[in-house]
Design a protein around this motif. Sequence first.
Motif, PDB file in Angstrom:
ATOM      1  N   GLU A 157      88.195 114.675  21.179  1.00 23.80           N
ATOM      2  CA  GLU A 157      87.426 116.098  21.359  1.00 23.80           C
ATOM      3  C   GLU A 157      85.851 115.841  21.633  1.00 23.80           C
ATOM      4  OE1 GLU A 157      90.575 119.159  19.573  1.00 23.80           O
ATOM      5  OE2 GLU A 157      88.917 118.347  18.349  1.00 23.80           O
ATOM      6  N   LEU A 158      85.394 115.214  20.687  1.00 25.29           N
ATOM      7  CA  LEU A 158      83.923 114.866  20.710  1.00 25.29           C
ATOM      8  C   LEU A 158      83.530 114.083  22.107  1.00 25.29           C
ATOM      9  CD1 LEU A 158      82.696 113.481  17.225  1.00 25.29           C
ATOM     10  CD2 LEU A 158      81.783 115.518  18.407  1.00 25.29           C
ATOM     11  N   GLU A 189      80.202 121.654  25.983  1.00 29.26           N
ATOM     12  CA  GLU A 189      80.777 122.419  24.565  1.00 29.26           C
ATOM     13  C   GLU A 189      79.635 122.693  23.671  1.00 29.26           C
ATOM     14  OE1 GLU A 189      85.396 121.864  25.078  1.00 29.26           O
ATOM     15  OE2 GLU A 189      84.479 120.679  23.490  1.00 29.26           O
ATOM     16  N   PHE A 190      78.386 121.712  23.996  1.00 31.56           N
ATOM     17  CA  PHE A 190      77.696 121.711  22.934  1.00 31.56           C
ATOM     18  C   PHE A 190      76.403 122.775  23.135  1.00 31.56           C
ATOM     19  CE2 PHE A 190      78.728 117.066  22.333  1.00 31.56           C
ATOM     20  CZ  PHE A 190      79.077 117.153  20.848  1.00 31.56           C
ATOM     21  N   ARG A 191      75.917 123.293  22.108  1.00 30.58           N
ATOM     22  CA  ARG A 191      74.901 124.390  22.332  1.00 30.58           C
ATOM     23  C   ARG A 191      73.662 123.841  21.487  1.00 30.58           C
ATOM     24  NH1 ARG A 191      78.229 125.595  25.269  1.00 30.58           N
ATOM     25  NH2 ARG A 191      79.572 127.104  25.361  1.00 30.58           N
ATOM     26  N   LEU A 192      72.282 124.151  22.035  1.00 27.29           N
ATOM     27  CA  LEU A 192      71.373 123.927  21.301  1.00 27.29           C
ATOM     28  C   LEU A 192      70.706 124.925  20.495  1.00 27.29           C
ATOM     29  CD1 LEU A 192      69.219 121.422  21.164  1.00 27.29           C
ATOM     30  CD2 LEU A 192      67.869 122.463  22.497  1.00 27.29           C
ATOM     31  N   MET A 227      80.606 124.527  20.382  1.00 26.22           N
ATOM     32  CA  MET A 227      81.553 125.497  20.550  1.00 26.22           C
ATOM     33  C   MET A 227      82.607 124.943  21.006  1.00 26.22           C
ATOM     34  SD  MET A 227      82.027 128.513  20.697  1.00 26.22           S
ATOM     35  CE  MET A 227      80.524 129.702  20.704  1.00 26.22           C
ATOM     36  N   HIS A 228      83.695 124.753  19.687  1.00 26.18           N
ATOM     37  CA  HIS A 228      84.860 123.798  20.086  1.00 26.18           C
ATOM     38  C   HIS A 228      85.898 125.246  20.502  1.00 26.18           C
ATOM     39  CE1 HIS A 228      88.639 122.188  18.725  1.00 26.18           C
ATOM     40  NE2 HIS A 228      88.110 121.174  18.297  1.00 26.18           N
ATOM     41  N   PRO A 229      86.601 124.709  21.497  1.00 26.88           N
ATOM     42  CA  PRO A 229      87.541 125.489  22.083  1.00 26.88           C
ATOM     43  C   PRO A 229      88.461 126.402  21.314  1.00 26.88           C
ATOM     44  CG  PRO A 229      88.116 123.245  22.715  1.00 26.88           C
ATOM     45  CD  PRO A 229      86.728 123.284  22.173  1.00 26.88           C
ATOM     46  N   GLU A 230      88.937 125.822  20.255  1.00 25.30           N
ATOM     47  CA  GLU A 230      89.848 126.585  19.317  1.00 25.30           C
ATOM     48  C   GLU A 230      89.348 126.755  18.108  1.00 25.30           C
ATOM     49  OE1 GLU A 230      92.825 123.052  19.143  1.00 25.30           O
ATOM     50  OE2 GLU A 230      92.391 123.513  21.535  1.00 25.30           O
ATOM     51  N   GLY A 246      77.612 119.708   9.948  1.00 27.99           N
ATOM     52  CA  GLY A 246      78.503 119.121   8.873  1.00 27.99           C
ATOM     53  C   GLY A 246      79.717 118.949   9.613  1.00 27.99           C
ATOM     54  N   ASP A 247      80.288 119.501  10.372  1.00 23.26           N
ATOM     55  CA  ASP A 247      81.748 119.552  10.886  1.00 23.26           C
ATOM     56  C   ASP A 247      81.879 118.318  11.726  1.00 23.26           C
ATOM     57  OD1 ASP A 247      82.418 121.999   9.402  1.00 23.26           O
ATOM     58  OD2 ASP A 247      81.568 123.053  11.228  1.00 23.26           O
TER      59      ASP A 247
END
Length: 270
Positions: free
Chosen positions: A30-31, A39-42, A64-67, A74-75
């Motif tokens: 996913e990464l 999907e990344f946000r600043l 912003m993970h789709p699910e 940290g995640d």
Amino acid sequence: RARGEARHRLAFYDDALGQWQRHQSRLERELRDAISRREFRLYLQPQFAAGGRLHGAEALLRWMHPERGLLGPGDFIAEAEHCRLIQPIGDWVLEETLALLAGPLRDTDLMLAVNVSVQQLRDPDFPARVEALLQSHALPPHRLVLEVVESLLVTPGVMPRLASLHALGLSIALDDFGTGYSSLRYLQELEVDEIKLDKVFLDPLKLRQDAPLARSIIALARALGLRLVAEGVETADQADFLRRQGVTLMQGYYLARPEPKDIFLRRLDA
Ligand code: C2E
Ligand code: MG
Ligand code: MG
Ligand code: MG
């Protein structure tokens, strides 16, 4: 019977390990796609100077993970480092930040800080890429701050790389200062410009005891002529204490939380 039990236990661990590995490889997949899927946000957390004047901001990465929704570093940062994806992700953060400095923030004197992980600094090409990015945006380097943690300084090969980054004219900040393992000698060897006073030195209990470590670090920064930003300022008491110590640069929930880029930019109109 005993052998049967052992086998059962082994099967159990095997299964737990398998589950963990499946989770990790899924996260890695996913990464890997997160950049191209945008999907990344600043996020930006404002930093304030004396009298509440905006000094700049620290760029903080969100996914912003789709699910799973909005995730904090940290995640996923540790996994990104582990599977060597921190490099493209870190490049994305730099690119976004420099685009802000070159675009909407061009006619301001605001500073933007970016966190750089050890994996990024291990890459011998990193300083050249930063230089190319600065040039492609026609940016004066002094408005960019690279935040590194102390422990990174004891990693072989990293010091000269920081020196070449510093030679580009940007600022180097020591993040979470005082919480890692390093020696004060590094403050002299490395051309550090800024110290970020970690929030652990400002907890209410320590303030009640007049926070001797916070005061020492503030004095150290002053003696060395370094800029000091206090981070994790959560209360009026902490801000008052810092002001009494002559600290002018502050960042923390008391002043402002990390906010989406667009929200931050609205501060320019105000
Ligand atoms: P950091 O660089 O020390 O960033 C400060 C962290 O403290 C941020 O957490 C921020 O949201 C949080 N914070 C700010 N004010 C307060 C406060 O008043 N109270 C408390 N309790 N916390 C406050 P965040 O955004 O979860 O980031 C955690 C860490 O992840 C950062 O620590 C940084 O080491 C890392 N990180 C963030 N963005 C990036 C990135 O783009 N690249 C890399 N390599 N690491 C990043
Ligand atoms: Mg930081
Ligand atoms: Mg910090
Ligand atoms: Mg931290």
